[in-house]
Design an enzyme around this catalytic site. Structure first.
Site, PDB file in Angstrom:
ATOM      1  CG  HIS A   1       6.668 -29.071  10.701  1.00  9.64           C
ATOM      2  ND1 HIS A   1       6.560 -28.752  11.816  1.00  9.64           N
ATOM      3  CD2 HIS A   1       8.015 -29.746  10.397  1.00  9.64           C
ATOM      4  CE1 HIS A   1       7.538 -28.789  12.556  1.00  9.64           C
ATOM      5  NE2 HIS A   1       8.635 -29.234  11.769  1.00  9.64           N
TER       6      HIS A   1
ATOM      7  CG  HIS B   1       8.115 -25.646  11.791  1.00 15.57           C
ATOM      8  ND1 HIS B   1       8.169 -25.285  12.822  1.00 15.57           N
ATOM      9  CD2 HIS B   1       9.337 -26.041  11.325  1.00 15.57           C
ATOM     10  CE1 HIS B   1       9.517 -26.043  13.391  1.00 15.57           C
ATOM     11  NE2 HIS B   1      10.074 -26.538  12.309  1.00 15.57           N
TER      12      HIS B   1
ATOM     13  CB  THR C   1       0.764  -3.312  10.748  1.00 18.52           C
ATOM     14  OG1 THR C   1      -0.164  -3.806  10.164  1.00 18.52           O
ATOM     15  CG2 THR C   1       0.686  -2.203  11.473  1.00 18.52           C
ATOM     16  N   GLY C   2       1.984  -4.913   7.865  1.00 16.26           N
ATOM     17  CA  GLY C   2       1.825  -6.242   7.379  1.00 16.26           C
ATOM     18  C   GLY C   2       0.510  -6.949   7.915  1.00 16.26           C
ATOM     19  CB  VAL C   3      -2.202  -6.574  10.516  1.00 17.21           C
ATOM     20  CG1 VAL C   3      -3.120  -7.227  10.986  1.00 17.21           C
ATOM     21  CG2 VAL C   3      -0.949  -6.636  11.592  1.00 17.21           C
TER      22      VAL C   3
ATOM     23  CG  ASP D   1      -0.578   0.318   2.500  1.00 16.31           C
ATOM     24  OD1 ASP D   1       0.708   0.410   2.683  1.00 16.31           O
ATOM     25  OD2 ASP D   1      -1.329   0.072   3.452  1.00 16.31           O
TER      26      ASP D   1
ATOM     27  CB  CYS E   1       0.149  -2.760   4.458  1.00 14.38           C
ATOM     28  SG  CYS E   1      -0.448  -3.738   5.710  1.00 14.38           S
TER      29      CYS E   1
END
Ligand code: RB5
Length: 158
Positions: free
Chosen positions: A133, A98, A67-69, A8, A65
């Site tokens: 995993h 993993h 925060t990446g969230v 973004d 972005c």
């Protein structure tokens, strides 16, 4: 190898540096944007990268972005995507080994560009380890596919 990258408005400069790193490693890069400085919704670039990954048109993706969230949440709504937000290289490596992450995400307002480069490098150099995993990742994908998880009924505490 071919990777998609999206961001973004908070992450223009960081994205350019990451594209340079990827190209230096001989990786083909699909930049889905944004390349504008004005406000740009992270869901759009998250979705674009996720779609390319899910359709097998690229081998993985990078999302940035503030925060990446938000951008990873958007990407994770696309079936087949496992986008992981990381703020340091250890988690980035484990997210591949993993969790078989196919998208790495981070925040341009959270970490500096050198940390971002370390994260991407560690993620690229890691491989999914499979084995136990794989069974765990399969459970994640079962939840996605069925909105249920058989093992949740079977596993009892103690
Ligand atoms: C944009 O201000 C900001 O909300 C966005 O970059 C991101 O951090 C959302 O998760």
């Amino acid at each position: 190898m071919k990777l998609a990258i999206g961001n973004d408005h908070t992450a223009l400069e960081m994205k350019r540096e990451i594209i340079d790193l990827l190209k230096d490693r001989g990786i083909e890069v699909v930049d889905v944007g944004t390349n504008q400085t004005g406000s740009f919704p992270y869901a759009v670039s998250g979705y674009r990268v996720a779609k390319l990954v899910a359709e097998g048109k690229v081998d993985g993706g990078v999302l940035i972005c503030g925060t990446g969230v938000g951008i990873s949440l958007a990407a994770n709504k696309v079936k087949g995507v496992r986008a992981c937000v990381c703020s340091e290289p250890y988690t980035a490596r484990l997210s591949k080994q993993h969790n078989n992450s196919n998208i790495i995400a981070f925040g341009a307002r959270v970490i500096g560009v050198e940390m971002a480069k370390l994260i991407v490098t560690e993620w690229l150099d890691a491989e999914f380890q499979g084995g136990r995993h794989a069974a765990r990742v399969d459970m994640i994908m079962e939840i996605e596919a069925t909105q249920g998880l058989k093992a949740a009924e079977e596993y009892k505490e103690g």
